[in-house]
Each structure stands twice: as C-alpha cells, then as structure tokens.
Design an enzyme around this catalytic site. Sequence first.
Site, mmCIF file in Angstrom:
data_model
loop_
_atom_site.group_PDB
_atom_site.id
_atom_site.type_symbol
_atom_site.label_atom_id
_atom_site.label_comp_id
_atom_site.label_asym_id
_atom_site.label_seq_id
_atom_site.Cartn_x
_atom_site.Cartn_y
_atom_site.Cartn_z
ATOM 1 N N LYS A 133 0.818 -1.222 0.000
ATOM 2 C CA LYS A 133 0.000 0.000 0.000
ATOM 3 C C LYS A 133 0.843 1.259 0.000
ATOM 4 O O LYS A 133 0.328 2.355 -0.197
ATOM 5 C CB LYS A 133 -0.889 0.036 1.255
ATOM 6 C CG LYS A 133 -1.926 -1.052 1.331
ATOM 7 C CD LYS A 133 -2.948 -0.676 2.404
ATOM 8 C CE LYS A 133 -3.678 -1.878 2.949
ATOM 9 N NZ LYS A 133 -4.234 -1.667 4.267
ATOM 10 N N LYS A 213 -7.088 -12.929 0.064
ATOM 11 C CA LYS A 213 -7.717 -12.957 1.391
ATOM 12 C C LYS A 213 -9.109 -12.303 1.343
ATOM 13 O O LYS A 213 -9.290 -11.315 0.629
ATOM 14 C CB LYS A 213 -6.788 -12.170 2.324
ATOM 15 C CG LYS A 213 -7.270 -12.008 3.723
ATOM 16 C CD LYS A 213 -6.307 -11.155 4.531
ATOM 17 C CE LYS A 213 -6.760 -9.713 4.573
ATOM 18 N NZ LYS A 213 -6.118 -8.912 5.628
ATOM 19 N N LYS A 216 -12.061 -7.143 4.870
ATOM 20 C CA LYS A 216 -13.162 -6.249 5.273
ATOM 21 C C LYS A 216 -13.052 -4.895 4.608
ATOM 22 O O LYS A 216 -14.019 -4.151 4.540
ATOM 23 C CB LYS A 216 -13.235 -6.117 6.801
ATOM 24 C CG LYS A 216 -12.035 -5.434 7.446
ATOM 25 C CD LYS A 216 -12.311 -5.177 8.911
ATOM 26 C CE LYS A 216 -11.167 -5.605 9.804
ATOM 27 N NZ LYS A 216 -9.845 -5.073 9.468
HETATM 28 P P1 TYM Z 1 -7.207 -6.884 10.772
HETATM 29 O O1 TYM Z 1 -8.158 -5.899 11.342
HETATM 30 O O2 TYM Z 1 -6.875 -6.792 9.341
HETATM 31 O O3 TYM Z 1 -7.750 -8.326 11.058
HETATM 32 C C1 TYM Z 1 -8.223 -8.679 12.344
HETATM 33 C C2 TYM Z 1 -7.941 -10.149 12.607
HETATM 34 O O4 TYM Z 1 -8.613 -10.953 11.655
HETATM 35 C C3 TYM Z 1 -7.683 -11.817 10.994
HETATM 36 N N1 TYM Z 1 -8.113 -11.946 9.604
HETATM 37 C C4 TYM Z 1 -8.351 -13.098 8.992
HETATM 38 N N2 TYM Z 1 -8.257 -14.371 9.409
HETATM 39 C C5 TYM Z 1 -8.602 -15.341 8.519
HETATM 40 N N3 TYM Z 1 -8.992 -15.089 7.253
HETATM 41 C C6 TYM Z 1 -9.098 -13.831 6.788
HETATM 42 N N4 TYM Z 1 -9.511 -13.594 5.560
HETATM 43 C C7 TYM Z 1 -8.761 -12.760 7.677
HETATM 44 N N5 TYM Z 1 -8.746 -11.412 7.542
HETATM 45 C C8 TYM Z 1 -8.330 -10.933 8.731
HETATM 46 C C9 TYM Z 1 -6.346 -11.083 11.103
HETATM 47 O O5 TYM Z 1 -5.260 -11.977 10.976
HETATM 48 C C10 TYM Z 1 -6.447 -10.482 12.478
HETATM 49 O O6 TYM Z 1 -6.115 -11.430 13.469
HETATM 50 N N6 TYM Z 1 -2.999 -5.006 12.513
HETATM 51 C C11 TYM Z 1 -4.110 -5.831 12.828
HETATM 52 C C12 TYM Z 1 -4.872 -5.390 14.061
HETATM 53 C C13 TYM Z 1 -4.000 -5.200 15.242
HETATM 54 C C14 TYM Z 1 -3.488 -6.224 16.099
HETATM 55 C C15 TYM Z 1 -2.726 -5.527 17.079
HETATM 56 C C16 TYM Z 1 -3.594 -7.611 16.110
HETATM 57 C C17 TYM Z 1 -3.565 -4.005 15.698
HETATM 58 N N7 TYM Z 1 -2.782 -4.207 16.812
HETATM 59 C C18 TYM Z 1 -2.065 -6.237 18.087
HETATM 60 C C19 TYM Z 1 -2.945 -8.308 17.124
HETATM 61 C C20 TYM Z 1 -2.183 -7.614 18.100
HETATM 62 C C21 TYM Z 1 -5.083 -5.789 11.676
HETATM 63 O O7 TYM Z 1 -5.194 -4.815 10.955
HETATM 64 O O8 TYM Z 1 -5.875 -6.873 11.614
#
Ligand code: TYM
Length: 346
Positions: A133, A213, A216
């Site tokens: 990005k 993937k 959202k």
């Molecule tokens: P985010 O918001 O993109 O996704 C949230 C969680 O959902 C999981 N996930 C998926 N798992 C399976 N299949 C998919 N298609 C899928 N899409 C998303 C992600 O792996 C994640 O666990 N940076 C992170 C949020 C964050 C975070 C943290 C996570 C911020 N600080 C500290 C853990 C610890 C994020 O944007 O995830």
Amino acid sequence: MTMTEPPLATAEATARLDALLRPPRVVSGITPSGSLTLGNYLGALRRFVDGQTSQQGFFFIADLHATTTEHDPARLRELTLETAGLFFAAGLDARYSTVFVQSHVPAHVELAYLLESTAYVGELSRMIQFKEKGGRPRTRASLFTYPCLMAADILLYETQTVPVGGDQDQHVELCRDVAQRFNREYADTFVVPRLDKAALAARVADLLLPTSKMSKSAPPAAPGVVRMLDSPDTIRRKIARAVTDSRAQVRYDPVTQPGLSNLLDIIAAITHQSPHHVATGFSSYADVKRSCTDHVVEMLVPVQRRYAELARDRGHLVSLLDTGAAEARATAAPVLTRARDAMGLV
Ligand code: TYM
C-alpha cells in the site's frame, strides 16, 4: 520512600511472582476499516472468545490503525462501535476479558513512539503491507510506522500469546524482534510474545477470488466477502456464487482447487475437523455449498441476534468500553513507566 513501601528489589520480586501466578495473558485487536467478515470471525474473534475463561484477555478495536489510510471520520466512528458490538455479541464477556478502544488508552501511542526509536527503517520497509500500500508520495507516514504501534499494542499487556489470522505473522515477528532488541540494549522490560496462528481458517479467501484474502476493506457490497452482519439470504447468495472449478471432484487441494478448498476450510473451521476429512463427506460441489451456507448461517444468526440487542442500547455499549479502557490504562501504565525509565527519560 515511606516506611510502608517495600524496597525496590522486593517490589520487583513481587511483580515477577504476580506475573507467574496470574492466568496467561492474550492480547489482540481488529482494525475498524470495514464491517467484519467471516475471516475476521474464524481467524480471530471466535478464538478470542474460546479461550476467555482460562486466560486474561485484552481485546481492542484498533481505531488508530484505521487512520493509516484515507478514511471517513463519520464511518470510522460508526465502525468502531459496530466492531465493539460484534466483540460482545460474539461472546466476549466483560467479567473475563478487557474490551476497549485503542485510542482510549494513550499509552499505546506513547510506547509506539518509544519503539520507533528502537525499530529500524530497513525492517519497517520490508513489511509486506507497506510494500503493497505504500511507496507513493502521499503514503501516510503512519502506514510506515504502523508496526511500531502494533508492537506497542502487544507489549503493553505483557502477553504470552497473540491470537491472529495468517496475515499478521510478519507484524508479530517484528514485535518480537523489537522487544528483544529493547531488552538487550536498555534493560529487561518487555515480555516477548509469540504468535498464535489459527490452526484452521487462518486465511479465509474471497469467494470470487480464492487466491486473495477475504478482506473487510473491500467495497461494502463486494460479492465475494461474507460479512458477519449479512442476512442469511445474502450469505446464501454469496456462497452459491462462489467460484469453484470444472473438475467436479470433491477433494481438498488448495493449490489446484482453491475455491472449493476455501469452502471446505470454512466448514472445517466451523465444525472443528480437518478439511481433508470434511471433503470425504460430499459428492458434489452443490452439496458443499449448501452445507457451507447452513453452517455459516447457523453460526452467525445467534451472534446477529445478540448484536441487534446491543445496538439498541448504545449507552450500555459505551459504558462497557469505558470500563474496559480504565482497566487497560491501569494494566498498561507500569509497563510504559518501565520502558520510559529504561530509555533514560526522567
Ligand atoms: P485486521 O483488522 O486486518 O484483522 C483482524 C484479525 O482478523 C484476521 N483476519 C483473517 N483471518 C482469517 N482469514 C481472513 N480472511 C482474515 N482477515 C483478517 C487477522 O489476521 C487479524 O487477526 N494489525 C491488525 C490489528 C492489530 C493487532 C494488534 C492484532 C492491531 N494491533 C495487536 C494483534 C495484536 C489488523 O489490521 O488486523
């Protein structure tokens, strides 16, 4: 020091003993950059709920992460509350877990800055998300430093494990590297966490683009993305149109049959079985789609019902988040103080 305070060495020993005796901690967050998907539920949210009575969980809505790319403030406000509602509707219980909004705990931002002085430009440039990005003149600086904020999110809660889907490996790995470097260069300050990747459905794919993937942040009406709040009819329609292939043979093979294997993965995650085993129970793609729809609908409808109840009382939701933020601030404060001291800030 007053007479009632224990000497420093004793206070430290007490803190370490407390840490050994308390239940294991987990921390994880979800960015409110879109309405949550089936992937978010299976890869992350459902797992937060599963472990909550035996662990001390800190789960947050990562609103600051949602500002790293262009966003509409009104939509961010709405999605933050929607995501919080879904956390509780999915079963997170404020008696066991601390649920809060990231920006309500300023320690996240403060520690993130301290960690920016520990991380290297080289390692941040290698982050896949930044490579995908970033790199444009109008790329926000926060997109580049984002992994430091994520490391702060984790390290503030002295957590052993971080339950996430398969796309977060690199960020958790960077958090480990930064924590180890900080501990080595300054003083032993942070617990070094480990990744706890979903064993099943770690990467639910887009139903129409099964090599990507399910995301959202896809457009709200994207037909390949199942949202947690989609009606049963919408879910049925989306899964019925999922891309498969023309082999007409039900086998679990993500390389040659990614679309079909994605549906088998979803069923496997919901029913806690191996996808190879799930595949043996079907003779046609239509049966796989029907079963996948039934399982997804059956799983999400009760969550949607609880969400509707919670959404009727925003005041209650906001007060739950206030309580969570106060708990999170109290837990994070001593860790931030330790990091400041270690770096020589007086
Ligand atoms: P985010 O918001 O993109 O996704 C949230 C969680 O959902 C999981 N996930 C998926 N798992 C399976 N299949 C998919 N298609 C899928 N899409 C998303 C992600 O792996 C994640 O666990 N940076 C992170 C949020 C964050 C975070 C943290 C996570 C911020 N600080 C500290 C853990 C610890 C994020 O944007 O995830």
